[in-house]
Design an enzyme around this catalytic site. Structure first.
Site, mmCIF file in Angstrom:
data_model
loop_
_atom_site.group_PDB
_atom_site.id
_atom_site.type_symbol
_atom_site.label_atom_id
_atom_site.label_comp_id
_atom_site.label_asym_id
_atom_site.label_seq_id
_atom_site.Cartn_x
_atom_site.Cartn_y
_atom_site.Cartn_z
ATOM 1 C CG HIS A 156 21.233 29.767 93.759
ATOM 2 N ND1 HIS A 156 20.249 30.705 93.967
ATOM 3 C CD2 HIS A 156 21.573 29.310 94.993
ATOM 4 C CE1 HIS A 156 20.007 30.792 95.269
ATOM 5 N NE2 HIS A 156 20.796 29.963 95.909
ATOM 6 C CD GLU A 165 25.054 36.024 102.015
ATOM 7 O OE1 GLU A 165 24.131 36.762 102.432
ATOM 8 O OE2 GLU A 165 24.897 34.802 101.844
#
Lengths: 323, 327
Positions: free
Chosen positions: A129, A60
């Site tokens: 998540h 990322e």
């Protein structure tokens, strides 16, 4: 107007912007060959090709960092983070690089970067998540943060974000891609930093955005049945934050509830209610209430998870407390 | 490229100018006129001067926080460097950046980045932008040995190979990441070998104190990237000088120091080379030094007498659209 869902609205915005401007391209995990983990970019790879629809490693910081670099040298990247939970490993680039470069070098650099990501809970993905950490990102001056709650705003805000010369974090809700709504046909943008009254009312102001907006609109419908008229103000952008319509509504109703999916502590509700107290204290007829997620990491078990997430009933209960 | 006498004198001028600016900066820092951190480039002048001397205008340059030397090499006037250090409106970043954040986009110099390793993925993105737009340039990304131990390094370097980006990675190995020696922080002692793990060709220049060797190594590395073979990794070994007599402006004239200086100081090494090779005379070089002295004196005066940024410009440059700067 046409009725389409959130996924289609976002996909259309990307598609149209890529058709409009060669400098716009997408990069992220599984955006290309796979078609996007939420199928938003399905068909893009075949149409636009590998140059403009770039699959990246699962890295990322590289995704956002390279997005910044490409933006600096004249492109308009849409860097996608599969979920906002992965934004933490790119935190430096999101909050400490992209929003700093224009100001830190005295206006020499521009970072026309969009970071597209999806957050939110309710899909049994467990604690790592399922988060809604929007407020963290909205804390940083220099970054723009938007989070639409309707398909029309999803499309218009994404187009505005792509055309904006500053970095914009565009937050979707992973459980809202099927939500339908009327979307204007043809090219249009929704300005960043402009709140909107999504439903007019006179008894109470409900302030919200994204998934919270959905809850608030449903709550307002049910309240109407009971004869309670709720006005729903959609922030749409968390930074810059447009308090104008919120304050205007509060001056009319004198009561407010702020609804967000994230944890209330240090959150959007905390910010909005404080600003209401600071700027319209004399208009308050009752303490402002916050509705948000229970202050606990979200569990996997469906019932436990739902018990922690804000529900329509919570919004209704909060409204009744301030009336 | 065959170098002419004037080219040599220009490189020598840049190296001496960096040294003088840094020495004056140290003094101004001691006087409390410079705030924040101040990372001096003293001792490493040959690296940046040699490297930047072989770049073309279309080659982008980005570096870490030890950025004053690079700033001078790309052609930012000393007065704008010093004004930035003093936080003045006339500084290259308008007093918003300070020591660690100097850039001049008009010279294709993109800063000046202070989070260790964070500019490596950004450099990869700049090279991606050039690749995407069909530009010819190479992105030259400089960083220290310490940056090769952080995740950003690995993500950025990996991406550069995956996408075959035109990046020249240049590790300035000054042998310490702050106070921690390379062998105490890096699993691999020879840093350039880390590139091996990403299939990127690499080499190491052990003598980064000799500008001629730096030029040669840099030119070869740049040529490799320009030829379309993708990224290249060059490690240049150098070292930071401590604040001892090497920083003394008088040393050019102190005979007892000259021997040592000619052996270990990049400026001394170059000075001896130019004289021994009969490229320039001692008098030529002294003339350059005198001109630099005058330039730095003038630059300090400029910086000290320049205005601070007006307080009502606090919010300028937060967003490109000034209307939103209070949001």
């Amino acid at each position: 107007m046409a009725e389409i869902n959130m996924r289609q609205a976002i996909s259309d915005a990307l598609w149209e912007e890529m058709e409009r401007d060669e400098k716009v391209f997408i990069m992220g995990e599984e955006v290309g060959v796979w078609g996007g983990t939420y199928a938003v970019t399905k068909g893009f790879y075949d149409h636009f090709g590998a140059k403009r629809v770039k699959d990246t490693p699962i890295a990322e910081a590289a995704i956002v960092g390279a997005g910044i670099g490409a933006a600096l040298v004249g492109l308009r990247p849409v860097a996608e983070l599969m979920t906002i939970n992965f934004a933490f490993v790119a935190m430096d680039h999101i909050v400490n690089e992209a929003p700093k470069l224009h100001t830190m070098f005295g206006g020499q650099m521009k970072v026309p970067l969009v970071i597209r990501t999806a957050g939110g809970g309710g899909r049994q993905l467990g604690a790592t998540h399922s988060q809604t950490p929007d407020a963290i990102f909205a804390h940083f001056p220099g970054l723009k943060v938007v989070s639409p709650g309707t398909p029309a705003d999803a499309k218009g805000l994404l187009k505005a974000a792509i055309r904006d010369d500053d970095p914009v974090l565009y937050i979707e809700h992973a459980a809202m891609y099927q939500v339908k709504g009327e979307v204007p046909t043809g090219d249009f943008t929704v300005p960043i930093g402009v709140s909107k009254v999504q439903r007019e009312g006179s008894d109470v102001t409900i302030v919200s955005y994204c998934r919270g907006l959905q809850l608030s609109m449903l709550a307002a419908e049910q309240l109407a049945v009971e004869g309670i008229s709720a006005e729903v103000v959609d922030l749409r952008s968390l930074r810059p934050l447009d308090m104008g319509p919120v304050i205007e509504s509060f001056k009319k109703t004198n009561r407010a509830v702020v609804v967000e999916e994230g944890w209330p502590s240090y959150g959007v509700g905390a910010e909005v209610s404080t600003r209401l107290y600071e700027e319209a204290f004399d208009y308050a007829d009752a303490p402002i209430k916050r509705v948000g997620q229970k202050e606990v990491p979200l569990p996997y078990n469906r019932e436990l998870e739902q018990s922690a997430l804000p529900q329509v009933a919570d919004v209704i209960a909060a409204v009744k407390e301030v009336l | 490229m065959t170098l002419k006498k004037n080219d040599h004198l220009e490189f020598y001028r840049q190296m001496v100018l960096i040294r003088r600016v840094e020495e004056r900066s140290a003094e101004l820092y001691q006087q409390g006129k410079i705030g924040g951190f101040l990372h001096l480039y003293i001792g490493q002048e040959a690296v940046s001067t040699g490297l930047i001397s072989v770049r073309r205008p279309e080659d982008r340059v980005i570096t870490a926080y030890r950025d004053h030397g690079v700033a001078i090499n790309v052609g930012i006037p000393a007065k704008q460097v010093l004004a930035e250090l003093l936080g003045k409106e006339t500084g290259i970043s308008k007093g918003r950046g300070g020591s660690m954040h100097m850039a001049d986009v008009s010279k294709n110099y993109w800063g000046g980045h202070a989070i260790v390793g964070a500019h490596l993925p950004i450099a990869a993105g700049m090279a991606l932008g050039d690749q995407y737009q069909g530009n010819k340039g190479v992105t030259i990304c400089m960083f220290g040995d310490g940056a090769t131990n952080i995740g950003f390094f690995h993500e950025g370097v990996n991406l550069s190979k995956v996408w075959n980006l035109p990046v020249l990675w240049v590790c300035e190995n000054n042998q310490y990441g702050m106070g921690t020696a390379v062998e105490r922080a890096s699993a691999v002692g020879e840093i350039h070998k880390k590139a091996e793990g990403y299939g990127i060709p690499h080499s190491r220049l052990d003598d980064g104190m000799d500008i001629m060797k730096v030029r040669e190594a840099s030119a070869a590395a740049l040529e490799q990237v320009r030829s379309g073979k993708g990224p290249y990794f060059l490690e240049i070994v150098t070292y930071r000088f401590q604040g001892h007599s090497m920083g003394d402006p008088q040393r050019y004239r102190q005979k007892e120091e000259v021997t040592q200086w000619e052996k270990t100081d990049p400026i001394g090494i170059y000075n001896r080379y130019l004289v021994e090779q009969e490229i320039a005379t001692k008098a030529d070089l002294e003339k350059v030094e005198e001109a630099v002295e005058a330039e730095v004196k003038e630059a300090v005066e400029f910086a000290e007498t320049s205005p601070d940024p007006a307080l009502d410009t606090l919010f300028d440059y937060m967003y490109t659209d000034k209307e939103q700067n209070h949001g």
